[in-house]
Scaffold this active site. Structure first.
Site, PDB file in Angstrom:
ATOM      1  N   ARG A  96       1.003  -1.334   0.010  1.00 41.12           N
ATOM      2  CA  ARG A  96       0.012  -0.041   0.036  1.00 41.12           C
ATOM      3  C   ARG A  96       0.885   1.271  -0.013  1.00 41.12           C
ATOM      4  O   ARG A  96       0.412   2.360  -0.291  1.00 41.12           O
ATOM      5  CB  ARG A  96      -0.890   0.102   1.170  1.00 41.12           C
ATOM      6  N   TYR A 150     -16.834  13.692 -17.854  1.00 42.76           N
ATOM      7  CA  TYR A 150     -17.134  12.312 -18.070  1.00 42.76           C
ATOM      8  C   TYR A 150     -18.260  12.253 -16.515  1.00 42.76           C
ATOM      9  O   TYR A 150     -18.196  12.749 -15.832  1.00 42.76           O
ATOM     10  CB  TYR A 150     -16.087  11.336 -17.412  1.00 42.76           C
ATOM     11  N   ASP A 215      -8.474  16.723 -17.530  1.00 42.83           N
ATOM     12  CA  ASP A 215      -8.703  15.127 -18.044  1.00 42.83           C
ATOM     13  C   ASP A 215      -8.189  14.931 -19.339  1.00 42.83           C
ATOM     14  O   ASP A 215      -8.690  15.634 -20.197  1.00 42.83           O
ATOM     15  CB  ASP A 215     -10.133  14.976 -17.779  1.00 42.83           C
ATOM     16  N   LYS A 240      -8.412   3.398 -20.372  1.00 42.55           N
ATOM     17  CA  LYS A 240      -8.717   3.632 -21.720  1.00 42.55           C
ATOM     18  C   LYS A 240      -7.477   3.315 -22.560  1.00 42.55           C
ATOM     19  O   LYS A 240      -7.205   2.446 -22.688  1.00 42.55           O
ATOM     20  CB  LYS A 240      -9.410   4.898 -21.790  1.00 42.55           C
TER      21      LYS A 240
END
Length: 421
Positions: A96, A150, A215, A240
């Site tokens: 982590r 989005y 973005d 993507k």
């Protein structure tokens, strides 16, 4: 408006005329070769040390924890991380806190975007959430944003799920909307799903001292590098184009090292880490990113032109910078088109090697209020096409069948700079 044309060969290997120093900072390093072109960095960034290790492919480190007999040293490194979020010196501590495979992807993406650092997360929404949490922790809860974004980004901001307050504005109204507690201005260009483009340089100027988050999922660093136009944070849904094969989820923020440290602290505290296997797949995806984007963009430009000339299509959106996304509005029922494709896959997401189509008002932007959705240009007849690497004649034959016999008046809209859908 004139549909114009976009030839993949017109896009240089390094469209912004940029290269990167081998240390990933963008600064020149004495005794080090000249900066490399984007296509070269896509293949080699994050892998510079492999030959010295005697391997050719990047290794996958799946360890969740790492042995250490120096507990005092471990304590010092954890204290250092708690202070500024810097990457701990020496061997890893815990999955982590950081992972070597994920770090390779982060290094490579920072090189491609031209930033000091990048911090990867489990998804793009986890990455955006971390940015909001960083600013909220500083008492800067107000966000100024431009639609469309989005759909889930829009929902996260509008619903205030992380305690943020959002003001939606046209680009011209950004400066007048800033407040002392404004922590972020967020835009997406080209925007999802209308492909509207913004003048990022003008937007960054309007932001003043407030960080601009751009973005860049649709454009990728192959077509656009927002930091060179004044953005301080660059967000990607790595699911993507960066991954590019529809088989990995991830998100990443490219930024300066100071902000990266804060993001790492949030990632450690909230646990939104990227799995090492995902980091490996994303690093591998970057190596073909320029080739994939150019080839898919060539297909998309051809399809945009054919759709614009088709009487069954009323409007086509295709960005001035090019790219592999096309949005178009049909005269008939868009649901019939989605149901009618056979080669093209009707599915959410985008950026894969195969072509996908979806109806934003039903899926990706369904969560956005209908009036807000339509006000941002997301009409009920709009379809979003993520163009892949298939032969363009096969793709057109499939679209032609799916469009059926509905008639309309076709035209293409290449979004003007400064438009916001």
């Amino acid at each position: 408006m004139d549909s114009g044309s976009f030839d993949a060969d017109d896009v240089p290997a390094d469209p912004q005329g940029i290269g990167h120093s081998p240390d990933g900072t963008g600064r020149g390093v004495p005794g080090v070769p000249a900066p490399r072109a984007l296509a070269t960095e896509a293949v080699h960034a994050g892998r510079d040390d492999l030959a010295r290790q005697g391997v050719h492919a990047a290794p996958i480190d799946l360890s969740t924890t790492y042995p250490s007999y120096d507990s005092r040293g471990e304590a010092a490194r954890i204290d250092a991380f708690a202070a500024d979020g810097g990457e701990p010196e020496g061997p890893p501590v815990y999955g982590r806190l950081g992972n070597p495979t994920v770090a390779r992807f982060e290094t490579a993406l920072a090189r491609l975007e031209g930033t000091e650092s990048a911090v990867a997360f489990a998804t793009g929404m986890a990455a955006l959430s971390a940015v909001l949490l960083v600013r909220n922790a500083m008492g800067l809860r107000h966000v100024v944003a431009v639609r469309p974004l989005y759909g889930c980004s829009d929902h996260l901001l509008t619903a205030g799920l992380l305690g943020s307050e959002v003001t939606w504005v046209d680009p011209a109204g950004i400066a007048d909307t800033l407040r002392p507690d404004t922590g972020l201005v967020m835009v997406e260009s080209p925007a999802n799903p209308t492909l509207a483009e913004l003048d990022l340089r003008a937007v960054a100027h309007a932001c003043g001292s407030v960080p601009l988050l751009a973005d860049n999922t649709f454009a990728t660093p192959v077509l656009q590098r927002p930091v060179e136009q004044g953005a301080r944070l660059v967000l990607h849904s790595a699911t993507k184009y960066l991954g590019g094969h529809g088989d990995v989820m991830g998100g990443v923020v490219a930024c300066d090292e100071e902000f990266a440290g804060r993001l790492r602290q949030v990632r450690f505290a909230t646990g939104g880490v990227l799995h090492p296997l995902a980091g490996y797949l994303l690093l591998r995806g970057l190596s073909t990113l320029p080739v994939r984007v150019r080839a898919a963009s060539s297909n998309a430009a051809e399809l945009a032109g054919r759709l614009a000339a088709d009487p069954r299509v009323t409007r086509v959106h295709y960005p001035r910078i090019g790219g592999a996304m096309v949005a178009f509005e049909v005269a008939g029922d868009p649901h019939d088109v989605v149901a009618g494709v056979r080669l093209i896959t009707p599915a959410v997401s985008l950026g894969s090697v195969d072509t996908l189509i979806q109806h934003p008002a039903s899926i990706s932007h369904r969560i956005v209020d209908a009036d807000d959705r339509r006000g941002a240009g997301v009409s009920d007849r709009l379809l979003r096409l993520s163009v892949g690497l298939e032969d363009v004649e096969d793709l057109w034959a499939d679209l032609d069948r799916a469009l059926g016999t509905t008639s309309g008046t076709g035209r293409v809209l290449r979004e003007a700079a400064g438009a916001n859908g």
